[in-house]
Design a protein around this motif. Sequence first.
Motif, short mmCIF file in Angstrom:
data_model
loop_
_atom_site.label_atom_id
_atom_site.label_comp_id
_atom_site.label_asym_id
_atom_site.label_seq_id
_atom_site.Cartn_x
_atom_site.Cartn_y
_atom_site.Cartn_z
N LYS A 2 0.82 -1.19 0.00
CA LYS A 2 0.00 0.00 0.00
C LYS A 2 0.87 1.26 0.00
O LYS A 2 1.97 1.28 0.54
N GLN A 156 -2.95 19.37 -4.52
CA GLN A 156 -3.24 17.94 -4.43
C GLN A 156 -3.76 17.58 -3.05
O GLN A 156 -4.69 16.77 -2.92
N ALA A 160 -7.47 16.04 -2.09
CA ALA A 160 -7.61 14.78 -1.35
C ALA A 160 -8.42 14.93 -0.07
O ALA A 160 -8.68 13.95 0.62
N VAL A 169 -2.70 10.18 3.70
CA VAL A 169 -3.79 9.74 2.84
C VAL A 169 -3.51 8.31 2.40
O VAL A 169 -2.48 8.03 1.79
N ASP A 171 -5.75 4.77 0.95
CA ASP A 171 -7.02 4.16 0.50
C ASP A 171 -8.14 5.20 0.45
O ASP A 171 -9.31 4.91 0.76
N GLY A 172 -7.79 6.44 0.08
CA GLY A 172 -8.79 7.48 -0.03
C GLY A 172 -9.24 8.08 1.29
O GLY A 172 -10.12 8.94 1.33
N ARG A 173 -8.64 7.66 2.39
CA ARG A 173 -8.98 8.18 3.71
C ARG A 173 -7.88 9.11 4.20
O ARG A 173 -6.69 8.87 3.97
N VAL A 174 -8.28 10.18 4.89
CA VAL A 174 -7.34 11.14 5.44
C VAL A 174 -7.19 10.92 6.94
O VAL A 174 -8.19 10.91 7.68
N GLN A 187 -5.48 0.96 9.49
CA GLN A 187 -5.84 0.92 8.07
C GLN A 187 -4.86 0.06 7.28
O GLN A 187 -5.26 -0.71 6.39
N TRP A 201 -15.34 4.71 11.00
CA TRP A 201 -15.29 5.63 9.86
C TRP A 201 -16.68 6.11 9.46
O TRP A 201 -16.83 7.19 8.90
#
Length: 213
Positions: A2, A156, A160, A169, A171-174, A187, A201
């Motif tokens: 990842k 950017q 995001a 950041v 898997d699209g999570r902050v 995660q 979440w």
Amino acid sequence: MKHVDCYLDFISPYAYLAFEQLPQALQGLSYEMTYRPVLFAGLLKHHGQLGPAEIATKRDWTYRQVSWLAARNGIELAVPAAHPFNPLALLRLAWACARHGAPNRYVVETIFRHVWRGGQAADAPARLADLTATLAPALDPAGDEVKQALRAATEQALAAGVFGVPSFVLDGRVFWGFDALPMLRAQLAGGAEGAALDAAWTAPDGVAVGIKR
């Protein structure tokens, strides 16, 4: 494997603490980290916020808390002689040293420690000159290419969903802040830790905004 994007600004003591703690916090996990210096002030302006150091009592609390957190976690830290300061020269230096699209951990570490160790002025011209000579940037830190790289990284980050530093950041999570490192680990780890995080979440879902100011 990842991939994690780490958005940071050298002006932030919490970003420094998180950076120093990352190897321990994510020990044993497989991941690739890209460090992306951004202009924290640009994030604040976009979201209509003041920085922690712009509120007198919050400023004092910040220095107390980060000093305590550093000691508790065995991280060397000395608040700079003057803070906040203009971080643009340091941010541009980092991007001027970028290889393969982003500055590496050595560059980021060297700049962070320039700021947060020793208790000296981070933006003193002589110290900046010595730091630049040490890092030997491939590009002119004041050049248009470097300025554009910093702007692009900040844009950017906003795209995001980033609103503060440090932010990770994945898997699209902050994941925001020094205290979010255990969540970032969950995660990455998946399994039971990841399932618990998935449940948390969804906490904002269906919560209406009760009042706006």
